[in-house]
Design an enzyme around this catalytic site. Structure first.
Site, PDB file in Angstrom:
ATOM      1  N   TYR A 168     114.937  18.425 -36.713  1.00  0.00           N
ATOM      2  CA  TYR A 168     116.316  18.076 -36.387  1.00  0.00           C
ATOM      3  C   TYR A 168     116.779  16.803 -37.087  1.00  0.00           C
ATOM      4  O   TYR A 168     117.972  16.554 -37.185  1.00  0.00           O
ATOM      5  CB  TYR A 168     116.488  17.955 -34.867  1.00  0.00           C
ATOM      6  N   ARG A 208     115.522  27.964 -23.944  1.00  0.00           N
ATOM      7  CA  ARG A 208     115.229  29.191 -24.689  1.00  0.00           C
ATOM      8  C   ARG A 208     115.789  30.351 -23.871  1.00  0.00           C
ATOM      9  O   ARG A 208     115.921  30.258 -22.643  1.00  0.00           O
ATOM     10  CB  ARG A 208     113.720  29.376 -24.881  1.00  0.00           C
ATOM     11  N   HIS A 251     108.403  20.995 -26.861  1.00  0.00           N
ATOM     12  CA  HIS A 251     107.644  21.202 -28.094  1.00  0.00           C
ATOM     13  C   HIS A 251     106.234  20.649 -27.949  1.00  0.00           C
ATOM     14  O   HIS A 251     106.039  19.540 -27.428  1.00  0.00           O
ATOM     15  CB  HIS A 251     108.333  20.510 -29.277  1.00  0.00           C
ATOM     16  N   ARG A 279     120.580  25.858 -28.436  1.00  0.00           N
ATOM     17  CA  ARG A 279     119.424  24.971 -28.230  1.00  0.00           C
ATOM     18  C   ARG A 279     119.281  24.005 -29.409  1.00  0.00           C
ATOM     19  O   ARG A 279     119.043  22.811 -29.223  1.00  0.00           O
ATOM     20  CB  ARG A 279     118.166  25.822 -28.051  1.00  0.00           C
ATOM     21  N   HIS A 282     119.739  30.628 -29.359  1.00  0.00           N
ATOM     22  CA  HIS A 282     118.891  29.564 -29.907  1.00  0.00           C
ATOM     23  C   HIS A 282     119.711  28.568 -30.729  1.00  0.00           C
ATOM     24  O   HIS A 282     119.306  27.414 -30.875  1.00  0.00           O
ATOM     25  CB  HIS A 282     117.768  30.165 -30.761  1.00  0.00           C
ATOM     26  N   LYS A 316     107.284  28.162 -22.993  1.00  0.00           N
ATOM     27  CA  LYS A 316     106.434  28.536 -24.116  1.00  0.00           C
ATOM     28  C   LYS A 316     105.185  27.658 -24.132  1.00  0.00           C
ATOM     29  O   LYS A 316     105.276  26.440 -24.002  1.00  0.00           O
ATOM     30  CB  LYS A 316     107.207  28.367 -25.427  1.00  0.00           C
TER      31      LYS A 316
END
Length: 383
Positions: free
Chosen positions: A345, A221, A336, A313, A310, A246
């Site tokens: 994805y 990120r 995640h 990514r 992003h 995150k």
């Protein structure tokens, strides 16, 4: 005397931060003035210049343009001039400290405090104890819809109001009746591996090339890149640790073998002291600077689509999936919290899509097999 177009200023939340948008019809002189203002950037998506929302920045804008053009600070959407009482200011300061104590990220604290401040200001004639769900609906209809805020931003507002209720439980707002609008399920934009290499090849600046290569090869990120320190690299193990990502999670990612020589070249050329990439006075690098040089590199590589850090990514995750990496490992590499986030994805994995035969092709092949007179059936001719 040259006549300049009118300038419109409005307030909006952009990149999770309150910003001042500066809009005007294109004019070389006005553009030159904007470029010289520290902290001002151009947004292609907003089609506007923007700068962090503060009284000082607003005064700078007004001072720079006061003798050039007429300035309109409403533009049909009123620029909120908060008129808070001493009690309300103290309340908001305590709410800010409350969020800080809950260990929310800096950007989340600023965003939530900004929304609650606007909400209280909008209902300034009403005491906090009397605020109810109708007042929340009225604020959304009058302010959020008028400012054309996105669904994700409205979800943030509801989250901030829910925390406001917990902090000030005597209000009449019913937490259970507050509903967040459903998220937009947009598929991520993904580049091909050839396009990724074309962007890196088109980036002549060594520092910029190292940044792009690292973001893609590690699926970072933009905030993770900026906070990355030299001590986070484990060259002998070909690993990189992402600290406090995150959700305040740490994770390890592998460094590409092909990136090591580039990393060494960059390090000995620029000699960063603390962070992987550093700005002026050896401080943290600017996220907007990364976005700007990435746009330039994409233009040189003749890529027409909008590409952000992003996007790199997203491309990293999709290419891993196409190469047969298990979805659970990809979830771990991306940091995640939920597997559902990573599952998106699977919808953009080109390899599987290419293996699915289109029913139109199947229909044409059937005609070829059953009719010997149609050895070569083409849609461009009569079937």
């Amino acid at each position: 005397m040259e006549k300049f177009p009118e300038i419109f200023i409005e307030k909006k939340n952009h990149r999770k931060e309150p910003q001042l948008l500066i809009k005007f019809q294109y004019n070389d002189k006005l553009v030159d003035v904007m470029r010289k203002i520290d902290g001002a950037f151009w947004s292609k998506n907003l089609k506007s210049w923007y700068i962090s929302d503060s009284k000082n920045n607003l005064n700078v804008i007004l001072e720079k343009f006061k003798n050039l053009a007429k300035i309109n600070i409403e533009n049909k959407k009123k620029l909120f001039k908060r008129n808070l009482t001493d009690f309300q200011k103290t309340f908001l300061n305590n709410f800010y400290l409350y969020l800080k104590g809950k260990r929310y990220s800096k950007s989340t604290i600023q965003t939530y405090t900004f929304f609650v401040a606007d909400f209280i200001n909008f209902h300034s004639t009403k005491s906090l104890d009397e605020l109810n769900n109708k007042d929340v609906e009225l604020f959304i209809e009058t302010v959020f819809i008028e400012r054309n805020y996105s669904i994700s931003t409205q979800r943030q507002l509801i989250s901030s109001i829910k925390l406001f209720i917990l902090f000030y439980p005597t209000t009449k707002i019913n937490n259970l009746e507050l509903e967040r609008p459903k998220k937009s399920r947009k598929l991520p934009s993904v580049l091909s591996q050839e396009e990724i290499l074309a962007i890196i090849s088109a980036t002549q600046n060594l520092k910029h090339r190292a940044i792009i290569a690292l973001i893609y090869s590690c699926g970072l990120r933009i905030s993770e890149l900026i906070n990355l320190k030299l001590e986070d690299f484990y060259i002998e193990r070909k690993q990189l640790i992402i600290k406090n990502g995150k959700g305040r999670k740490d994770r390890y990612v592998s460094l590409a073998d092909s990136f090591i020589p580039l990393l060494s070249n960059y390090y000995y050329s620029y000699k960063p002291k603390t962070f992987f990439v550093e700005g002026q006075q050896k401080g943290k690098y600017s996220a907007e600077s990364v976005r700007q040089f990435l746009r330039k590199s994409c233009k040189k590589a003749n890529i027409k689509r909008v590409v952000t850090p992003h996007t790199l990514r997203h491309s990293y995750a999709t290419h891993l999936l196409e190469n047969g990496v298990d979805i659970r490992y990809i979830q771990s590499l991306l940091g995640h919290a939920k597997p559902e986030t990573t599952m998106i994805y699977t919808h953009v994995k080109r390899k599987d899509l290419m293996e699915i035969q289109n029913p139109l092709d199947i229909a044409l092949q059937k005609i070829k097999r059953t009719d010997n007179n149609n050895k070569k059936v083409l849609l461009s001719r009569r079937i």
